[in-house]
Design a protein around this motif. Structure first.
Motif, short mmCIF file in Angstrom:
data_model
loop_
_atom_site.label_atom_id
_atom_site.label_comp_id
_atom_site.label_asym_id
_atom_site.label_seq_id
_atom_site.Cartn_x
_atom_site.Cartn_y
_atom_site.Cartn_z
N LYS A 1 12.47 -3.53 -7.51
CA LYS A 1 13.28 -2.91 -6.46
C LYS A 1 13.11 -1.39 -6.49
O LYS A 1 13.02 -0.80 -7.57
CB LYS A 1 14.76 -3.25 -6.64
N VAL A 2 13.07 -0.77 -5.32
CA VAL A 2 12.98 0.69 -5.26
C VAL A 2 14.35 1.28 -5.56
O VAL A 2 15.34 0.97 -4.88
CB VAL A 2 12.48 1.14 -3.87
N THR A 3 14.39 2.12 -6.58
CA THR A 3 15.67 2.65 -7.05
C THR A 3 15.73 4.17 -7.12
O THR A 3 16.70 4.73 -7.62
CB THR A 3 15.98 2.10 -8.46
N GLY A 4 14.71 4.84 -6.62
CA GLY A 4 14.76 6.29 -6.67
C GLY A 4 13.45 6.93 -6.29
O GLY A 4 12.50 6.27 -5.86
N ALA B 1 19.29 2.40 -3.00
CA ALA B 1 18.29 2.20 -1.95
C ALA B 1 17.67 3.55 -1.61
O ALA B 1 18.27 4.60 -1.87
CB ALA B 1 18.92 1.59 -0.71
N VAL B 2 16.47 3.51 -1.03
CA VAL B 2 15.77 4.74 -0.63
C VAL B 2 15.34 4.60 0.82
O VAL B 2 14.79 3.56 1.22
CB VAL B 2 14.54 4.99 -1.52
N ALA C 1 22.98 -1.65 -0.46
CA ALA C 1 23.52 -1.00 -1.64
C ALA C 1 24.89 -1.58 -2.01
O ALA C 1 25.26 -1.61 -3.19
CB ALA C 1 23.65 0.52 -1.40
N ASN C 2 25.62 -2.06 -1.01
CA ASN C 2 26.96 -2.61 -1.27
C ASN C 2 26.94 -4.08 -1.65
O ASN C 2 27.97 -4.70 -1.80
CB ASN C 2 27.85 -2.41 -0.03
N GLY D 1 14.98 -2.62 -1.36
CA GLY D 1 15.51 -1.28 -1.59
C GLY D 1 14.79 -0.17 -0.86
O GLY D 1 15.19 0.99 -0.98
N LEU D 2 13.74 -0.50 -0.10
CA LEU D 2 12.97 0.56 0.57
C LEU D 2 13.06 0.40 2.09
O LEU D 2 12.71 -0.65 2.65
CB LEU D 2 11.51 0.53 0.14
#
Length: 369
Positions: free
Chosen positions: A93-96, A108-109, A368-369, A328-329
């Motif tokens: 997952k994309v986290t930053g 998320a990004v 994100a929630n 996440g992206l």
């Protein structure tokens, strides 16, 4: 306008949500109250802002401060002059995102980094024929978001679809807004003659300009248009125009044949009066160009917009080469592809960033929630 290369699902979202985007902008005191014509549009459909005097103003310089204030009012932190270089992936997952020695993390990004028109090497990779063209974009439009996302497996679409804009000052790379032609300006060549439908699609008008002697054109407006637009007044102040008290004087300032330009202007004003352009088929008419002083801007095509970019779905989730969502992206605006196809209609970039930017925010928040 996109020549059916577009992702039709994304086009439907753009069209169906544009009105809601305009209504949402009003909630942050951004009112696009004026509606006019742009290239490739058969009806008046371009929403523009006006100042307190009722004069048209540039949409970017109008919207960005209002969007910035709305974000600041929500407590958003801006980190300026900080180049992002890498997306952070944790457990798939994309986290930053990494920027220099700093890593910014989140659930998320959203990539909203724009296109790559200012990256000459990247442009020529996909369009070698654009060698030597000037670029209208800010210098930061170098495709970094696309590079970062593809490095973690994101797919791209339509990367070779790069738009040139027909009215660019070659000396300054300044974009001369399409709104001028929509509001009644005409284009003439070095012989003082019209040569094309000025409100055709950008690719078609650009090609017609390139085919003229010297590969350039003059954009002509009259005093009535100047009085109605602070944008044109800005061009005059920047020294981008030549001026003449009457048409003959303007022709002399432009270096074109006076009799030819007078004939052109008379023919154009007759077209406006008749509401019909027999010669070039233009269907967008405003006021006659009949009030001096007259102004002209020398223009030619320049690289303006990259229609290609990251592949997304209607939820703005970025997809990989297998069509799977990268968790996440999210991405919105010119960093994405598929919305505009082979040609972006004027004004649709603003619709794009507002419509898909809002969706990206909503979807990323839900994720994100």
């Amino acid at each position: 306008g996109g020549k059916n290369l577009n992702d039709h699902a994304l086009v439907e979202v753009l069209a169906n949500e544009a009105k809601n985007g305009i209504e949402w902008l009003k909630t942050i005191d951004a009112n696009l109250s004026q509606v006019g014509s742009f290239g490739g549009a058969s009806v008046k459909r371009i929403h523009k802002p006006v100042n307190d005097e009722g004069k048209t103003v540039a949409v970017g310089s109008y919207l960005v401060p209002k969007l910035t204030k709305a974000a600041e009012d929500k407590g958003v932190q801006f980190v300026m002059e900080t180049a992002a270089t890498e997306l952070v992936v944790t457990d798939g997952k994309v986290t930053g995102v990494k920027a220099g020695d700093t890593t910014y993390t989140g659930k998320a990004v959203i990539l909203a980094t724009g296109g790559f028109a200012a990256n000459t090497e990247m442009v020529l990779k996909y369009k070698p024929s654009y060698e030597g063209f000037v670029c209208t974009n800010a210098p930061g439009m170098t495709g970094d978001g696309i590079v970062m996302a593809t490095a973690i497996g994101a797919d791209t679409v339509d990367m070779e679809q790069i738009q040139i804009h027909p009215t660019v000052s070659q000396e300054t790379s300044a974009l001369i807004t399409e709104g001028l032609r929509g509001d009644g300006a005409i284009l003439v060549n070095s012989e003082g003659k019209r040569f094309f439908d000025e409100v055709g699609t950008r690719d078609a008008v650009s090609a017609a300009e390139v085919a003229q002697p010297g590969g350039f054109a003059w954009l002509i407006v009259d005093n009535k248009m100047v009085e109605a637009s602070s944008v044109i007044a800005g061009y005059i102040k920047q020294g981008l125009t030549v001026e003449g008290a009457d048409v003959e004087a303007l022709a002399a300032a432009m270096g074109v044949d006076g009799a030819a330009l007078v004939e052109t202007m008379d023919k154009w004003n007759a077209c406006v009066e008749a509401g019909k352009d027999e010669e070039f088929g233009r269907t967008s008419f405003a006021n006659k160009l009949d009030e001096g002083p007259y102004y002209a801007i020398k223009v030619a095509p320049g690289v303006h917009h990259t229609m290609g970019g990251l592949k997304i779905n209607t939820n703005t989730e970025v997809l990989d080469a297998s069509g799977n969502v990268i968790p996440g992206l999210y991405a919105a605006g010119e960093v994405t592809g598929g919305v505009h196809g082979a040609n972006r209609l004027g004004g649709n970039a603003v619709a794009d960033i507002i419509v898909f930017g809002r969706i990206a925010g909503q979807q990323a928040a839900a994720y994100a929630n």
